[in-house]
Write a protein that holds these residues in place. Structure first.
Motif, short mmCIF file in Angstrom:
data_model
loop_
_atom_site.label_atom_id
_atom_site.label_comp_id
_atom_site.label_asym_id
_atom_site.label_seq_id
_atom_site.Cartn_x
_atom_site.Cartn_y
_atom_site.Cartn_z
N PHE A 145 1.57 33.73 -37.35
CA PHE A 145 2.61 33.45 -36.85
C PHE A 145 3.90 33.64 -37.82
CE2 PHE A 145 5.84 31.15 -34.54
CZ PHE A 145 6.14 31.04 -33.23
N ASP A 146 4.74 34.68 -37.30
CA ASP A 146 5.76 35.03 -38.28
C ASP A 146 7.29 33.71 -38.86
OD1 ASP A 146 6.95 34.96 -35.94
OD2 ASP A 146 8.11 36.58 -36.05
N ARG A 147 6.90 33.04 -37.93
CA ARG A 147 7.83 31.52 -38.98
C ARG A 147 7.05 30.47 -38.85
NH1 ARG A 147 10.55 29.30 -34.05
NH2 ARG A 147 9.68 30.88 -32.52
N ALA A 148 5.38 30.54 -39.22
CA ALA A 148 5.25 29.01 -39.86
C ALA A 148 5.17 28.63 -41.25
CB ALA A 148 3.52 29.93 -39.87
N VAL A 149 5.46 27.14 -40.60
CA VAL A 149 5.30 26.60 -41.99
C VAL A 149 3.33 26.66 -42.39
CG1 VAL A 149 4.62 24.38 -43.17
CG2 VAL A 149 6.84 25.43 -41.42
N PRO A 150 3.49 27.16 -43.24
CA PRO A 150 1.35 27.17 -44.35
C PRO A 150 0.70 26.01 -43.85
CG PRO A 150 2.84 28.51 -45.83
CD PRO A 150 3.86 27.29 -44.65
N ARG B 181 10.47 15.36 -31.30
CA ARG B 181 10.28 16.21 -31.57
C ARG B 181 8.91 16.62 -32.02
NH1 ARG B 181 13.92 21.78 -32.34
NH2 ARG B 181 15.20 21.51 -30.98
N THR B 182 8.02 17.24 -32.32
CA THR B 182 6.76 17.03 -32.82
C THR B 182 6.88 18.81 -33.34
OG1 THR B 182 4.62 16.47 -32.35
CG2 THR B 182 5.20 17.88 -30.91
N SER B 183 5.10 18.49 -33.88
CA SER B 183 4.45 19.56 -34.44
C SER B 183 3.64 19.81 -33.59
CB SER B 183 4.46 19.76 -36.20
OG SER B 183 6.57 19.82 -36.96
N VAL B 184 3.04 21.79 -34.07
CA VAL B 184 1.76 21.87 -33.39
C VAL B 184 1.23 22.88 -34.40
CG1 VAL B 184 2.98 21.82 -30.54
CG2 VAL B 184 3.69 23.46 -32.37
N SER B 185 0.38 23.03 -33.85
CA SER B 185 -0.59 23.82 -35.26
C SER B 185 -0.57 25.28 -34.33
CB SER B 185 -1.70 23.37 -36.38
OG SER B 185 -2.01 24.16 -36.94
N ILE B 186 -1.52 26.67 -34.58
CA ILE B 186 -2.61 26.66 -34.26
C ILE B 186 -3.15 27.49 -35.12
CG2 ILE B 186 -2.76 29.95 -33.60
CD1 ILE B 186 0.51 29.04 -33.19
N VAL B 187 -5.14 27.50 -34.57
CA VAL B 187 -6.22 27.50 -35.19
C VAL B 187 -6.79 28.79 -34.68
CG1 VAL B 187 -8.44 26.41 -35.59
CG2 VAL B 187 -6.19 25.05 -36.25
N ASP B 188 -7.53 29.56 -35.53
CA ASP B 188 -8.21 30.60 -34.86
C ASP B 188 -8.94 31.32 -35.61
OD1 ASP B 188 -7.87 32.24 -37.11
OD2 ASP B 188 -5.94 34.15 -36.78
N GLU C 243 -8.08 21.61 -44.24
CA GLU C 243 -8.28 20.41 -44.74
C GLU C 243 -6.81 20.13 -45.02
OE1 GLU C 243 -10.28 21.12 -48.59
OE2 GLU C 243 -12.28 20.59 -47.48
N GLY C 244 -5.93 20.66 -45.40
CA GLY C 244 -4.29 20.92 -44.92
C GLY C 244 -3.58 20.46 -44.06
N LEU C 245 -4.68 21.58 -42.67
CA LEU C 245 -4.38 20.38 -41.07
C LEU C 245 -4.71 19.13 -40.85
CD1 LEU C 245 -3.07 20.93 -38.03
CD2 LEU C 245 -5.35 21.81 -38.19
N GLY C 246 -5.15 18.59 -41.46
CA GLY C 246 -5.81 17.20 -41.51
C GLY C 246 -4.67 16.22 -42.14
N ASP C 247 -3.96 16.56 -43.17
CA ASP C 247 -2.70 16.57 -43.84
C ASP C 247 -1.58 16.34 -43.33
OD1 ASP C 247 -4.56 15.97 -46.87
OD2 ASP C 247 -3.62 17.96 -47.46
N LYS D 10 11.39 21.08 -28.43
CA LYS D 10 10.32 20.29 -28.46
C LYS D 10 9.74 20.05 -29.49
CE LYS D 10 9.31 18.99 -23.70
NZ LYS D 10 8.31 19.11 -22.31
N THR D 11 10.17 21.14 -30.55
CA THR D 11 8.68 21.21 -31.20
C THR D 11 10.00 21.62 -32.84
OG1 THR D 11 7.53 22.97 -30.02
CG2 THR D 11 7.60 22.73 -31.92
N GLN D 12 9.25 21.24 -33.79
CA GLN D 12 10.27 20.96 -35.60
C GLN D 12 9.45 21.53 -36.11
OE1 GLN D 12 12.53 20.09 -36.49
NE2 GLN D 12 11.94 18.49 -36.40
N CYS D 13 7.89 21.79 -36.21
CA CYS D 13 7.55 23.03 -37.13
C CYS D 13 5.85 23.53 -36.35
CB CYS D 13 6.94 22.03 -38.06
SG CYS D 13 7.60 21.75 -39.41
N ILE D 14 5.73 25.04 -37.00
CA ILE D 14 4.77 25.48 -36.36
C ILE D 14 3.83 25.46 -37.77
CG2 ILE D 14 2.89 27.84 -35.17
CD1 ILE D 14 6.92 27.17 -33.91
#
Length: 336
Positions: free
Chosen positions: A306-311, A172-179, A188-192, A295-299
């Motif tokens: 996204f309501d199920r998002a990890v900040p 599994r992996t994690s994905v991110s949504i940027v707007d 910067e947090g996304l970089g971490d 296939k997704t661990q975190c969003i």
């Protein structure tokens, strides 16, 4: 072992590990790093911090009170641990023991020292743990199994352990949504979330959704602190290898000098390479995530997007009740 005694043992473990001397910790970290150069001191310190967060006594007590487990009849629970990041098997270790069961653990060859050290500390607090924890390559005789591995190993586990209760995790992996409203601080947090542990954990972001026309220079500016990754020879080798593959394929890509970015619909990217996907509407992104849920661990996103998002910046700090693959390990163990 009674629930109150379990809580006291692990509360004492938290205190002992939190107060561990710098010299003892450095000796342990040095041993882990020499064995596996991906386990740098920075990454080991972060994993240690995350482990202490999981062990916070009040949070553990509140967590355990949610479950009604029969702790008078310990079962042998086999745990096959991964080794992609330091102590990645610790949460399963914690769940098995606090559910009142006996741990029959198979350590990863990449992570041989950290959890055994913690085990020695626990036995030093309460000698009765000695008979309840065993590390072995042999999974014969287990009453239930928790296994973490690749897609290939998962097929083997499903076949071999089909007749006993099991949790089998695969890639599994994690994905991110940027707007367009994502702030510099959030980037910067996304970089971490991307680069911690060299991007090798299932909670690391490997695929980013961006609005069409997004200025990629914003990402590079926000992630500059990670350019020192190239000082690590194994990471640099991956970077140059993946760059050569992109060039042989004649695939368009972006190069920040420490990470490569490619527009690609695949979900899981190799170390040092990020996949980008551009969108017109957020509804398209949500549809793609739903299609790849297994296939997704975190969003990682703004919770308003996204309501199920990890900040942003929080992916590597799961809480004790954040279960891998959204499968409640404690509920599983309570029923075996």
């Amino acid at each position: 072992m009674e629930l109150d005694h379990l809580k006291k043992s692990f509360s004492a473990l938290h205190s002992k590990l939190e107060r561990l001397s710098i010299s003892d910790k450095n000796e342990l970290f040095h041993k882990a790093y020499i064995h596996n150069p991906w386990f740098t001191f920075d990454n080991l310190k972060l994993a240690w911090k995350g482990m202490l967060v999981l062990l916070e006594p009040q949070k553990v007590a509140t967590w355990l009170d949610q479950y009604d487990a029969d702790r008078s009849n310990a079962k042998n629970v086999g745990v096959i641990m991964a080794g992609n990041i330091p102590m990645v098997g610790f949460h399963d270790f914690l769940c098995v023991l606090l559910s009142g069961n006996r741990l029959q653990g198979k350590l990863s060859s990449q992570d041989k020292y950290l959890i055994p050290f913690i085990t020695e500390c626990l036995i030093g607090i309460e000698p009765r743990w000695q008979s309840l924890i065993e590390f072995t390559d042999n999974m014969k005789g287990v009453d239930a199994l928790i296994a973490t591995g690749s897609d290939n190993s998962a097929r083997y586990f499903h076949y071999y352990f089909k007749d006993i209760p099991h949790i089998i995790r695969q890639n599994r992996t994690s994905v991110s949504i940027v707007d367009d409203n994502t702030t510099t601080e959030q980037l910067e947090g996304l970089g971490d979330d991307i680069f911690t542990y060299f991007g090798m954990g299932c909670r690391n972001v490997s695929h980013i959704f961006l609005p069409k026309g997004y200025d990629l220079g914003k990402l590079d500016s926000a992630w500059k602190k990670w350019q020192d990754l190239m000082d690590h020879h194994k990471y640099a080798n991956n970077y140059f290898y993946n760059k050569s593959i992109l060039q042989v394929r004649q695939a368009p890509y972006f190069d920040f000098g420490y990470v490569l970015l490619e527009e690609n619909l695949d979900w899981v990217s190799p170390t040092s390479l990020l996949y980008l996907e551009f969108y017109d509407k957020l509804s398209e992104v949500k549809q793609r995530i739903n299609q790849n849920e297994n296939k997704t661990q975190c969003i990682v996103a703004d919770p308003e997007v996204f309501d199920r998002a990890v900040p942003f910046g929080k992916a590597q700090f799961p809480k004790v009740d954040d279960y891998a693959d959204n499968v409640d390990t404690m509920a599983f163990l309570a029923k075996i």
